[in-house]
Each structure stands twice: as structure tokens, then as C-alpha cells.
Design a protein around this motif. Sequence first.
Motif, PDB file in Angstrom:
ATOM      1  N   TYR A  43       0.751  -1.303   0.077  1.00  0.00           N
ATOM      2  CA  TYR A  43      -0.038  -0.039  -0.032  1.00  0.00           C
ATOM      3  C   TYR A  43       0.816   1.102   0.120  1.00  0.00           C
ATOM      4  O   TYR A  43       0.376   2.202  -0.797  1.00  0.00           O
ATOM      5  CB  TYR A  43      -0.960  -0.012   1.207  1.00  0.00           C
ATOM      6  CG  TYR A  43      -1.730   0.938   1.286  1.00  0.00           C
ATOM      7  CD1 TYR A  43      -3.160   1.388   0.740  1.00  0.00           C
ATOM      8  CD2 TYR A  43      -1.241   2.305   2.299  1.00  0.00           C
ATOM      9  CE1 TYR A  43      -3.824   2.160   0.791  1.00  0.00           C
ATOM     10  CE2 TYR A  43      -2.400   3.156   2.412  1.00  0.00           C
ATOM     11  CZ  TYR A  43      -3.755   3.275   1.654  1.00  0.00           C
ATOM     12  OH  TYR A  43      -4.313   4.378   1.989  1.00  0.00           O
ATOM     13  N   SER A  52      -6.881   1.248  -6.788  1.00  0.00           N
ATOM     14  CA  SER A  52      -7.686  -0.104  -6.666  1.00  0.00           C
ATOM     15  C   SER A  52      -6.807  -1.236  -6.386  1.00  0.00           C
ATOM     16  O   SER A  52      -5.761  -1.345  -6.597  1.00  0.00           O
ATOM     17  CB  SER A  52      -8.169  -0.497  -8.192  1.00  0.00           C
ATOM     18  OG  SER A  52      -8.881   0.701  -8.633  1.00  0.00           O
ATOM     19  N   VAL A  53      -7.403  -2.053  -5.423  1.00  0.00           N
ATOM     20  CA  VAL A  53      -6.595  -3.122  -4.927  1.00  0.00           C
ATOM     21  C   VAL A  53      -7.154  -4.503  -4.951  1.00  0.00           C
ATOM     22  O   VAL A  53      -8.519  -4.318  -4.712  1.00  0.00           O
ATOM     23  CB  VAL A  53      -6.313  -2.890  -3.119  1.00  0.00           C
ATOM     24  CG1 VAL A  53      -5.697  -3.896  -2.547  1.00  0.00           C
ATOM     25  CG2 VAL A  53      -5.643  -1.403  -3.064  1.00  0.00           C
ATOM     26  N   THR A  67      -6.238  -1.871   5.586  1.00  0.00           N
ATOM     27  CA  THR A  67      -6.113  -0.968   4.784  1.00  0.00           C
ATOM     28  C   THR A  67      -7.007   0.133   5.028  1.00  0.00           C
ATOM     29  O   THR A  67      -6.829   1.253   4.607  1.00  0.00           O
ATOM     30  CB  THR A  67      -6.267  -1.683   3.174  1.00  0.00           C
ATOM     31  OG1 THR A  67      -5.459  -2.836   3.159  1.00  0.00           O
ATOM     32  CG2 THR A  67      -6.196  -0.903   1.992  1.00  0.00           C
ATOM     33  N   THR A  71      -6.551   4.176   5.154  1.00  0.00           N
ATOM     34  CA  THR A  71      -7.109   5.371   4.276  1.00  0.00           C
ATOM     35  C   THR A  71      -7.762   6.336   5.366  1.00  0.00           C
ATOM     36  O   THR A  71      -7.911   7.326   4.946  1.00  0.00           O
ATOM     37  CB  THR A  71      -8.241   4.508   3.348  1.00  0.00           C
ATOM     38  OG1 THR A  71      -9.161   4.103   4.425  1.00  0.00           O
ATOM     39  CG2 THR A  71      -7.822   3.783   2.506  1.00  0.00           C
ATOM     40  N   VAL A  78      -9.946   4.106  -1.756  1.00  0.00           N
ATOM     41  CA  VAL A  78      -9.360   2.871  -1.902  1.00  0.00           C
ATOM     42  C   VAL A  78     -10.645   2.048  -2.731  1.00  0.00           C
ATOM     43  O   VAL A  78     -11.678   2.225  -1.850  1.00  0.00           O
ATOM     44  CB  VAL A  78      -8.858   1.900  -1.031  1.00  0.00           C
ATOM     45  CG1 VAL A  78      -8.539   0.507  -1.325  1.00  0.00           C
ATOM     46  CG2 VAL A  78      -7.194   2.565  -0.761  1.00  0.00           C
ATOM     47  N   TYR A  80     -11.397  -1.551  -3.121  1.00  0.00           N
ATOM     48  CA  TYR A  80     -10.871  -2.882  -2.647  1.00  0.00           C
ATOM     49  C   TYR A  80     -11.786  -4.058  -3.102  1.00  0.00           C
ATOM     50  O   TYR A  80     -12.928  -3.979  -2.914  1.00  0.00           O
ATOM     51  CB  TYR A  80     -10.818  -2.660  -1.328  1.00  0.00           C
ATOM     52  CG  TYR A  80      -9.721  -3.690  -0.596  1.00  0.00           C
ATOM     53  CD1 TYR A  80      -8.483  -3.346  -0.270  1.00  0.00           C
ATOM     54  CD2 TYR A  80     -10.249  -5.258  -0.204  1.00  0.00           C
ATOM     55  CE1 TYR A  80      -7.720  -4.324   0.521  1.00  0.00           C
ATOM     56  CE2 TYR A  80      -9.148  -5.930   0.120  1.00  0.00           C
ATOM     57  CZ  TYR A  80      -8.188  -5.378   0.872  1.00  0.00           C
ATOM     58  OH  TYR A  80      -7.262  -6.476   1.434  1.00  0.00           O
ATOM     59  N   PHE A 129     -13.242   4.244   1.500  1.00  0.00           N
ATOM     60  CA  PHE A 129     -13.094   2.637   1.327  1.00  0.00           C
ATOM     61  C   PHE A 129     -14.288   1.964   0.916  1.00  0.00           C
ATOM     62  O   PHE A 129     -15.324   2.099   1.791  1.00  0.00           O
ATOM     63  CB  PHE A 129     -12.550   2.279   2.653  1.00  0.00           C
ATOM     64  CG  PHE A 129     -12.032   0.759   2.192  1.00  0.00           C
ATOM     65  CD1 PHE A 129     -10.749   0.431   2.405  1.00  0.00           C
ATOM     66  CD2 PHE A 129     -12.945  -0.525   2.527  1.00  0.00           C
ATOM     67  CE1 PHE A 129     -10.410  -0.990   2.259  1.00  0.00           C
ATOM     68  CE2 PHE A 129     -12.330  -1.876   2.432  1.00  0.00           C
ATOM     69  CZ  PHE A 129     -11.134  -2.017   2.372  1.00  0.00           C
TER      70      PHE A 129
END
Length: 220
Positions: A43, A52-53, A67, A71, A78, A80, A129
Motif C-alpha cells: 500500500y 484499486s486493490v 487497509t 485510508t 481505495v 478494494y 473505502f
Amino acid sequence: MKRKIIITSDGSTTIHLPGWNESYHSTHGAIQEAYHVFIDNGYKAVVKNELSVLEIGFGTGLNAFITLLETAKDQKKVNYVGIEAYPVREDELLALNYVSELETRNLSHKFEEMHLTPWNKPQQVTPHFTLTKRQMFIHNIQDLATFDLIYFDAFGARVQPELWTEEIFELMLNALKPGGKLVTYAAKGSVRRAMQAVGFEVERLPGPPGKREMLRGTKK
Ligand SMILES: C[S@@+](CC[C@H](N)C(=O)[O-])C[C@H]1O[C@@H](n2cnc3c(N)ncnc32)[C@H](O)[C@@H]1O
């Protein structure tokens, strides 16, 4: 297969599979490992305000939760996506101690929400998120140039060798945007060579407690 909740060396829990002698996280410290591999070397290595994860092996949601916590600190946005073929059972989730170990009891409803949210539907968990959980097998990933970062957190090659092949790494390479990164706790030579064979530029980085190295691949 039999499953058991155990306490790892940093006090945080994980799920242990005695039949495979394999755990969802490092027994040397689940939270420590997750921060080291996925946050500090993943990250934080992506310099973007919106990212974008893709997580492969959503499991207990620990990586997604930490994560989300990042944020809240850095105000990045993000998107996710967590892929999971075999969702963790509710009684197991209730036995995990991540919220208290991370001293985030005020956010326990967010950890719960991540698990209660329906599959295959984006859910805005916080203003920063958004989570989409996809119940599917890794080998069906078809995303193209979609992600800035992949957390590859499958069980080890010792027990699931079919997930550490060139074929799977190619799917993940295709799913990354140019310049995108993949991080994994794995450090085996055969894994590094499979990543390189499909075109990743691979770095060997110091590993989390109990492991000498880990790998990070970048899509050129
Ligand atoms: C090492 S554990 C994941 C740990 C997870 N990231 C966490 O923080 O709890 C590996 C995960 O991959 C999932 N898995 C195993 N085989 C899979 C497959 N073929 N496709 C998708 N997920 C798979 C397992 O159910 C498990 O949740």
C-alpha cells in the motif's frame, strides 16, 4: 478439513488448518506480518491518492481492515476487491481478536460490516473505502489493467502449488495496470522465477518476523 483458532506470537489470532499444518497468517505474528507485507511494502509503495486493490484470499478480512485503517489516516480513496472461494464461518470471525489487538474497538462495526456485506456487490464501508467481495476461484480472474496493487495472500506453495504457477501469475499481471505492483509473503525461488517468467520485475525484500525475505513484483 479441521480448523482451529490459534494465537500467534504478537497476540493476534489466526485460523490454523492442522491437516495441512498451515495457517491463514504467520504464526510469528498475524498482524505484524499483514502490516509488513501488505501495508508497508504494498500500500505505501503505491504513490497515488486513489487506488484499486485486489486481494487474493480475502479470508478473515484482516488485510482489508488494516487497509481501511490506513485510508482513515492518509485520506486516500481505495476501491478494494477481495476474492475468496471459501468464506470464513461466522463463529470463526467472532473468535478473531483483530479489532481489540489493533485498538480499534470504535471501528468494530466496520469490521463486521465488511463481513456482512453481500457478495459480488460494491459496498461503501467508509467515505474512503469501498469493498467488493467476490466469491470465486482465483483461476477465473478476468480483470484487465484494472488494479494498482495486488495482495497475493493464498496458502503456501507447499499445500496449494497450483496457485503459484505461471498461469496464475499471468492472470494477475493482466489484472494490473502498467506500473502496478503485486506483493506476497512468499520468497521461494520457484515463485520468483514464475513471476519473472510472465514479465514481472521482481524485488526480494526483507520479510516479516520469522521470514528472511518476501517478494514484490512490478508490471513494467
Ligand atoms: C492464507 S489464507 C488468506 C488470509 C487472508 N488474506 C486473511 O487475512 O485472512 C488463503 C485464503 O485463500 C482462500 N483460497 C484458497 N484457495 C482458493 C482459490 N482457489 N480461489 C480463491 N480463494 C482461495 C482460502 O479460503 C483462504 O481464505
